[in-house]
Scaffold this motif. Sequence first.
Motif, PDB file in Angstrom:
ATOM      1  N   ALA B   6      35.435  34.318  38.739  1.00  0.00           N
ATOM      2  CA  ALA B   6      36.030  35.143  38.140  1.00  0.00           C
ATOM      3  C   ALA B   6      35.360  36.642  38.320  1.00  0.00           C
ATOM      4  O   ALA B   6      35.864  37.739  38.527  1.00  0.00           O
ATOM      5  CB  ALA B   6      35.953  34.883  36.264  1.00  0.00           C
ATOM      6  N   GLN B   7      33.938  36.784  38.394  1.00  0.00           N
ATOM      7  CA  GLN B   7      33.174  37.986  38.704  1.00  0.00           C
ATOM      8  C   GLN B   7      33.611  38.167  40.303  1.00  0.00           C
ATOM      9  O   GLN B   7      33.719  39.360  40.417  1.00  0.00           O
ATOM     10  CB  GLN B   7      31.719  37.417  38.734  1.00  0.00           C
ATOM     11  N   PHE B   8      33.747  37.334  41.078  1.00  0.00           N
ATOM     12  CA  PHE B   8      33.971  37.696  42.394  1.00  0.00           C
ATOM     13  C   PHE B   8      35.430  38.152  42.416  1.00  0.00           C
ATOM     14  O   PHE B   8      35.640  39.541  43.238  1.00  0.00           O
ATOM     15  CB  PHE B   8      34.162  36.331  43.574  1.00  0.00           C
ATOM     16  N   LEU B   9      36.431  37.829  41.902  1.00  0.00           N
ATOM     17  CA  LEU B   9      37.564  38.495  41.620  1.00  0.00           C
ATOM     18  C   LEU B   9      37.518  39.766  41.049  1.00  0.00           C
ATOM     19  O   LEU B   9      38.466  40.889  41.364  1.00  0.00           O
ATOM     20  CB  LEU B   9      38.489  37.542  41.162  1.00  0.00           C
ATOM     21  N   ASP B  10      36.921  39.835  40.119  1.00  0.00           N
ATOM     22  CA  ASP B  10      36.491  41.059  39.336  1.00  0.00           C
ATOM     23  C   ASP B  10      36.174  42.216  40.156  1.00  0.00           C
ATOM     24  O   ASP B  10      36.618  43.490  40.308  1.00  0.00           O
ATOM     25  CB  ASP B  10      35.617  41.201  38.246  1.00  0.00           C
ATOM     26  N   ILE B  98      46.607  40.850  44.624  1.00  0.00           N
ATOM     27  CA  ILE B  98      45.509  40.077  44.063  1.00  0.00           C
ATOM     28  C   ILE B  98      44.566  40.814  42.947  1.00  0.00           C
ATOM     29  O   ILE B  98      44.423  39.965  41.952  1.00  0.00           O
ATOM     30  CB  ILE B  98      44.503  39.467  45.218  1.00  0.00           C
ATOM     31  N   GLY B  99      44.210  42.094  43.508  1.00  0.00           N
ATOM     32  CA  GLY B  99      43.498  42.791  42.258  1.00  0.00           C
ATOM     33  C   GLY B  99      44.358  42.900  41.111  1.00  0.00           C
ATOM     34  O   GLY B  99      43.706  42.818  39.987  1.00  0.00           O
ATOM     35  N   LEU B 100      45.644  43.230  41.062  1.00  0.00           N
ATOM     36  CA  LEU B 100      46.589  43.509  39.957  1.00  0.00           C
ATOM     37  C   LEU B 100      46.535  42.369  39.160  1.00  0.00           C
ATOM     38  O   LEU B 100      46.451  42.328  37.905  1.00  0.00           O
ATOM     39  CB  LEU B 100      48.038  43.909  40.444  1.00  0.00           C
ATOM     40  N   ALA B 101      46.881  41.285  39.765  1.00  0.00           N
ATOM     41  CA  ALA B 101      46.789  40.025  38.976  1.00  0.00           C
ATOM     42  C   ALA B 101      45.675  39.463  38.469  1.00  0.00           C
ATOM     43  O   ALA B 101      45.767  39.280  37.199  1.00  0.00           O
ATOM     44  CB  ALA B 101      47.084  38.787  40.045  1.00  0.00           C
ATOM     45  N   PHE B 102      44.431  39.811  38.829  1.00  0.00           N
ATOM     46  CA  PHE B 102      43.323  39.592  38.239  1.00  0.00           C
ATOM     47  C   PHE B 102      43.061  40.647  37.075  1.00  0.00           C
ATOM     48  O   PHE B 102      42.561  39.937  36.050  1.00  0.00           O
ATOM     49  CB  PHE B 102      42.090  39.650  39.175  1.00  0.00           C
ATOM     50  N   PHE B 103      43.165  41.853  37.424  1.00  0.00           N
ATOM     51  CA  PHE B 103      42.894  42.843  36.260  1.00  0.00           C
ATOM     52  C   PHE B 103      43.756  42.442  34.983  1.00  0.00           C
ATOM     53  O   PHE B 103      43.212  42.620  34.135  1.00  0.00           O
ATOM     54  CB  PHE B 103      43.218  44.191  36.870  1.00  0.00           C
ATOM     55  N   ALA B 104      45.228  42.246  35.315  1.00  0.00           N
ATOM     56  CA  ALA B 104      46.106  42.147  34.345  1.00  0.00           C
ATOM     57  C   ALA B 104      45.573  41.000  33.458  1.00  0.00           C
ATOM     58  O   ALA B 104      45.674  40.982  32.263  1.00  0.00           O
ATOM     59  CB  ALA B 104      47.400  41.838  34.764  1.00  0.00           C
ATOM     60  N   VAL B 105      45.213  39.827  34.059  1.00  0.00           N
ATOM     61  CA  VAL B 105      44.860  38.517  33.160  1.00  0.00           C
ATOM     62  C   VAL B 105      43.575  38.942  32.402  1.00  0.00           C
ATOM     63  O   VAL B 105      43.499  38.400  31.083  1.00  0.00           O
ATOM     64  CB  VAL B 105      44.776  37.541  34.341  1.00  0.00           C
ATOM     65  N   ALA B 106      42.657  39.586  33.032  1.00  0.00           N
ATOM     66  CA  ALA B 106      41.350  40.045  32.480  1.00  0.00           C
ATOM     67  C   ALA B 106      41.393  40.909  31.304  1.00  0.00           C
ATOM     68  O   ALA B 106      40.754  40.577  30.208  1.00  0.00           O
ATOM     69  CB  ALA B 106      40.578  40.510  33.744  1.00  0.00           C
ATOM     70  N   GLY B 107      42.566  41.843  31.493  1.00  0.00           N
ATOM     71  CA  GLY B 107      42.956  42.613  30.320  1.00  0.00           C
ATOM     72  C   GLY B 107      43.329  41.822  29.000  1.00  0.00           C
ATOM     73  O   GLY B 107      42.873  42.271  27.992  1.00  0.00           O
TER      74      GLY B 107
END
Lengths: 211, 211, 211
Positions: B6-10, B98-107
């Motif tokens: 998760a941190q790596f993706l962040d 990839i960034g978008l997918a992770f940011f959106a889900v993290a939000g």
Amino acid sequence: MAISTAQFLDFFGVAVFAVAGALTAIQKRFDIFGVIVVALITALGGGTLRDVSLDAHPVIWIANTSYLITGIGAAVVTFLVARWIDIPQRTLAVCDAIGLAFFAVAGMQKAVALGHSGEIALLMGVMTGVAGGILRDVLCNDVPLIFHREIYATAVIAGGVVFLILRSWGWLAQWYALAAMLVILVLRLSAIFLGLSLPQWMFSRSKGSRL
Amino acid sequence: MAISTAQFLDFFGVAVFAVAGALTAIQKRFDIFGVIVVALITALGGGTLRDVSLDAHPVIWIANTSYLITGIGAAVVTFLVARWIDIPQRTLAVCDAIGLAFFAVAGMQKAVALGHSGEIALLMGVMTGVAGGILRDVLCNDVPLIFHREIYATAVIAGGVVFLILRSWGWLAQWYALAAMLVILVLRLSAIFLGLSLPQWMFSRSKGSRL
Amino acid sequence: MAISTAQFLDFFGVAVFAVAGALTAIQKRFDIFGVIVVALITALGGGTLRDVSLDAHPVIWIANTSYLITGIGAAVVTFLVARWIDIPQRTLAVCDAIGLAFFAVAGMQKAVALGHSGEIALLMGVMTGVAGGILRDVLCNDVPLIFHREIYATAVIAGGVVFLILRSWGWLAQWYALAAMLVILVLRLSAIFLGLSLPQWMFSRSKGSRL
């Protein structure tokens, strides 16, 4: 389920501002998502900036998601309907004036209720009323419309001053709020139908007159 | 020192968004400072707006300055490297997805963790994913790219709906988060490689057809 | 009624930034309301973003409405005077440099006083100094001036680094603050009078050189 006049005006204001935002976005040929974003920011941007500045959390549309749904609904209907119907500029301007009057007074009442001074309340009234429109124009890459030659913020300021004076005289909240709304409405309608505007700096002309 | 996936993706998301912002600023011929500012706002603007709206202080980059350092590093490297290498649009678009997918889900996860409703979580997912790009385009004096004809926010919304449905079915957090990310990723990649887009209001055409 | 040097510089900074904002708005032919809004956002936008990011409520102009009155007064005077007098660009740039130096150091001091790290303090110094000008240019639909080729934010960063180093050496607050202000001022004045600028990405030229 009965809703009060104040609540009706609140949702009416959101819907009208959302329609205005949606129409601007449609003219820019944004897709449905762009239209919804611009509509929501037009309708809720002023109130959001006010709440964040005043640290009055939760902000309006988090406290009550009906605002979001009203704004999204108005944007989607506008998107669909704009193909078949031209919404007359004047009709829209009159609705906008009603929304503006209500938003500005609601903004002042919130600031006063939180214990802020008259100056801050006045500023919050102006911010609630006009910031959404400024953000809309910034997002659409236009110079904000209200910075040019029309009595708009001035109407809010005049109404706000009436609000503060009548309040200091001890009037009841519903009466000074109503009086302030009427002042804003009358000034806006005068501007719309009589074409009144504020002084503007005539740069080229003055340059010319010096020669 | 091990960091989680998760941190790596962040950090990956921050770096990719910063590169996208830096490239836009470089094309506008901004100096190194302008490039860093635009990169940081692209990468962290959405999360900042989310945290300020939710009153979730400290905001991400104050809570953890590694985000700032990642963003600044990505901007500086992009500034230096852009002279010698053309970064292919498609490579960048895939990383951005990839960034978008992770940011959106993290939000969404942050909003849900703070006890907000599904509607607010969905809005926060969209805001975290797309607001940075909108702010980037506003700063560069462009009409926001994502308001035009490409499936971007729509992918986030679809993924967000999947997130909420699977969550209501009692799935474990890691699974519904993963499923939502995959939906966003697949939709974005389809848009990139198949050229899908949303309906747009054909203003001039409809005007023409009436004659 | 005596006011301290710090307070004088504070109001001086607000006034100078408001004049700079008002002049930009006048050139765009905004009306008096537009001029006041642009002036206030130029003068107080950076401090507001800083306070909201740091969750340091009440924000400056709510805590002390004298800032608002100073900014509005400066805007109105500029609006009236601009008809008869051309304010020399250099005079304005020198005043702006003084305002910048003070704003940036005041921003850093606020962050440090709230217990934030050196990195965050530096960022807050830059934000307090430059964000108002960026917002001004966004509102006026220009590409932000400071993203192009002039040593501006760089001067703030250099001053901020001096601030942090001298502070870590145990200097007294008034001395490291003064030293940081002088560094910013000297760098800005050098940029103004000697025409120094930052490296910029020569996109078209490099494209040409590859052929």
